[in-house]
Design an enzyme around this catalytic site. Structure first.
Site, PDB file in Angstrom:
ATOM      1  N   LYS A 202      -3.562   8.069   2.880  1.00 23.95           N
ATOM      2  CA  LYS A 202      -4.634   7.750   3.861  1.00 23.95           C
ATOM      3  C   LYS A 202      -4.503   8.431   5.371  1.00 23.95           C
ATOM      4  CE  LYS A 202      -7.575   5.818   1.103  1.00 23.95           C
ATOM      5  NZ  LYS A 202      -8.339   6.640   0.315  1.00 23.95           N
TER       6      LYS A 202
ATOM      7  N   TYR B  58       0.910  -1.245  -0.086  1.00 20.56           N
ATOM      8  CA  TYR B  58      -0.041  -0.197  -0.089  1.00 20.56           C
ATOM      9  C   TYR B  58       0.824   1.259   0.203  1.00 20.56           C
ATOM     10  CZ  TYR B  58      -4.564   2.080   0.632  1.00 20.56           C
ATOM     11  OH  TYR B  58      -6.014   2.680   0.358  1.00 20.56           O
TER      12      TYR B  58
HETATM   13  P1  NAP Z   1     -12.696   3.311  -7.970  1.00 24.53           P
HETATM   14  O1  NAP Z   1     -13.975   2.744  -8.207  1.00 24.53           O
HETATM   15  O2  NAP Z   1     -11.495   3.259  -8.803  1.00 24.53           O
HETATM   16  O3  NAP Z   1     -12.984   4.824  -7.316  1.00 24.53           O
HETATM   17  C1  NAP Z   1     -12.012   6.061  -7.263  1.00 24.53           C
HETATM   18  C2  NAP Z   1     -12.166   7.266  -7.993  1.00 24.53           C
HETATM   19  O4  NAP Z   1     -11.218   8.216  -7.831  1.00 24.53           O
HETATM   20  C3  NAP Z   1     -12.419   6.792  -9.487  1.00 24.53           C
HETATM   21  O5  NAP Z   1     -13.804   7.189  -9.801  1.00 24.53           O
HETATM   22  C4  NAP Z   1     -11.516   7.781  -9.806  1.00 24.53           C
HETATM   23  O6  NAP Z   1     -11.628   8.233 -11.348  1.00 24.53           O
HETATM   24  C5  NAP Z   1     -11.771   8.782  -9.017  1.00 24.53           C
HETATM   25  N1  NAP Z   1     -10.283   9.770  -9.101  1.00 24.53           N
HETATM   26  C6  NAP Z   1      -8.999   9.608  -9.234  1.00 24.53           C
HETATM   27  N2  NAP Z   1      -8.407  10.581  -9.481  1.00 24.53           N
HETATM   28  C7  NAP Z   1      -9.094  11.624  -9.495  1.00 24.53           C
HETATM   29  C8  NAP Z   1      -9.127  13.066  -9.634  1.00 24.53           C
HETATM   30  N3  NAP Z   1      -7.939  13.589  -9.833  1.00 24.53           N
HETATM   31  N4  NAP Z   1     -10.160  13.780  -9.565  1.00 24.53           N
HETATM   32  C9  NAP Z   1     -11.340  13.145  -9.487  1.00 24.53           C
HETATM   33  N5  NAP Z   1     -11.672  11.944  -9.257  1.00 24.53           N
HETATM   34  C10 NAP Z   1     -10.421  11.186  -9.380  1.00 24.53           C
HETATM   35  O7  NAP Z   1     -12.195   2.698  -6.429  1.00 24.53           O
HETATM   36  P2  NAP Z   1     -12.775   2.546  -5.010  1.00 24.53           P
HETATM   37  O8  NAP Z   1     -12.031   1.239  -4.249  1.00 24.53           O
HETATM   38  O9  NAP Z   1     -14.288   2.580  -4.989  1.00 24.53           O
HETATM   39  O10 NAP Z   1     -12.199   3.865  -4.340  1.00 24.53           O
HETATM   40  C11 NAP Z   1     -12.992   5.011  -3.572  1.00 24.53           C
HETATM   41  C12 NAP Z   1     -12.314   5.464  -2.380  1.00 24.53           C
HETATM   42  O11 NAP Z   1     -12.539   4.031  -1.491  1.00 24.53           O
HETATM   43  C13 NAP Z   1     -11.018   5.630  -2.591  1.00 24.53           C
HETATM   44  O12 NAP Z   1     -10.753   6.692  -1.650  1.00 24.53           O
HETATM   45  C14 NAP Z   1     -10.086   4.363  -1.896  1.00 24.53           C
HETATM   46  O13 NAP Z   1      -9.059   4.423  -1.711  1.00 24.53           O
HETATM   47  C15 NAP Z   1     -11.206   3.941  -0.749  1.00 24.53           C
HETATM   48  N6  NAP Z   1     -11.261   2.799  -0.095  1.00 24.53           N
HETATM   49  C16 NAP Z   1     -10.882   1.500  -1.340  1.00 24.53           C
HETATM   50  C17 NAP Z   1     -10.918   0.047  -0.588  1.00 24.53           C
HETATM   51  C18 NAP Z   1     -10.878  -0.892  -1.611  1.00 24.53           C
HETATM   52  O14 NAP Z   1     -10.542  -1.980  -1.254  1.00 24.53           O
HETATM   53  N7  NAP Z   1     -11.306  -0.720  -2.687  1.00 24.53           N
HETATM   54  C19 NAP Z   1     -10.624   0.103   0.535  1.00 24.53           C
HETATM   55  C20 NAP Z   1     -10.919   1.234   1.649  1.00 24.53           C
HETATM   56  C21 NAP Z   1     -10.953   2.495   0.856  1.00 24.53           C
HETATM   57  P3  NAP Z   1     -10.938   7.162 -12.564  1.00 24.53           P
HETATM   58  O15 NAP Z   1     -11.377   5.869 -12.373  1.00 24.53           O
HETATM   59  O16 NAP Z   1     -11.290   8.213 -13.747  1.00 24.53           O
HETATM   60  O17 NAP Z   1      -9.432   7.155 -12.064  1.00 24.53           O
END
Ligand code: NAP
Length: 260
Positions: free
Chosen positions: A166, A159
């Protein structure tokens, strides 16, 4: 259908696919009576527009790159354009993160270049503040801001700098809670367990993080089901948490509370 968010208007920033935590959040929020707008940026905007049609009610899609000051400045007007001149926001969901998988993730902690670390921190931590600041003129008293973290109290395999980002996000949420509290605005985070989203799949070595999760979490864990996380986000947006701010709610099957 429920009425937890009846009459509320919520912007969910960070929806790309129907696997996105933001998508599950938008769906649950609509099921609970909210009017929802979603956002994304760049090349994926077209995908988001298609995905928006899979929600119970098609949501307007706003273009928002959180690193682009012009997008942030234009956001209140973009929201008014969709909802009318008197538009207010009762909730903001920050579901955004990015780190270059070639340089700041996957076991490349030592020696990572500052430009890429800075990008990860700008997109994944600083943007909670810049997004909250951008929509502040629209936020109603009692509004909730909720972001998504991955437990930053420990070091994880792979990570790397996203873990540092984070930790920054978690601290940022506490400072925002301090500064927006006087306006009645709550700022909280949900710390989710590993979910198979685009962002997660982009992390080289993500399997190492999630291995053993299901077995160690007392409630078990389904890494394909974002609904528990989305429900917690919606609960925090609702007035069922009226006196909670600066908090991190774990939605990880209980993994964080176990020593082994
Ligand atoms: P995701 O579907 O890839 O969502 C992340 C989003 O961030 C995507 O829509 C991405 O757009 C967008 N993004 C990236 N750069 C950006 C920018 N400059 N301006 C605006 N939007 C931007 O993945 P997710 O897992 O649902 O992530 C959502 C949140 O949950 C994140 O903060 C992640 O760290 C957190 N989280 C995830 C997990 C996990 O295991 N998946 C666990 C805990 C927390 P693009 O796709 O167009 O790049």
């Amino acid at each position: 259908m429920g009425s937890l968010l009846e009459g509320r208007t919520i912007l969910v920033a960070g929806v790309t696919m129907d696997t996105s935590i933001g998508f599950a959040t938008a769906r649950v929020a609509q099921e609970q009576g909210a009017t929802v707008l979603i956002s994304n940026f760049g090349r994926a905007l077209g995908i988001t527009r298609r995905i928006a049609k899979r929600l119970p009610a098609e949501a307007p899609v706003l273009e928002l790159d959180v690193t682009d000051p012009a997008h942030l400045a234009a956001l209140p007007d973009a929201i008014r354009e969709q909802l009318g001149e008197d538009a207010t926001l009762d909730g903001l969901v920050h579901s955004i993160a990015f780190g270059n998988p070639e340089t700041v993730l996957g076991g490349r902690f030592v020696g990572a270049p500052w430009a890429d670390v800075a990008q990860a921190i700008q997109v994944s931590s600083y943007s909670l503040m810049s997004l909250a600041h951008a929509v502040r003129p629209l936020l109603s008293p009692g509004a909730g801001i909720v972001g998504l973290t991955f437990d930053a109290s420990v070091a994880w395999p792979a990570y790397d700098w996203m873990g540092v980002a984070k930790a920054g996000l978690e601290s940022c949420a506490r400072y925002l809670a301090r500064d927006l509290g006087a306006d009645g605005i709550r700022v909280n985070l949900v710390s989710a367990g590993p979910l198979k989203t685009l962002a997660a799949k982009a992390i080289p070595g993500f399997e190492e993080i999630e291995s053993g999760w299901k077995e160690r979490a007392p409630l078990g864990w389904d890494n394909t089901d974002a609904e528990p996380t989305a429900r917690a986000v919606c609960a925090l947006l609702s007035d069922f948490f009226p006196a909670t701010t600066g908090e991190i709610v774990h939605v990880d099957g209980g993994y964080h509370a176990m020593g082994a």
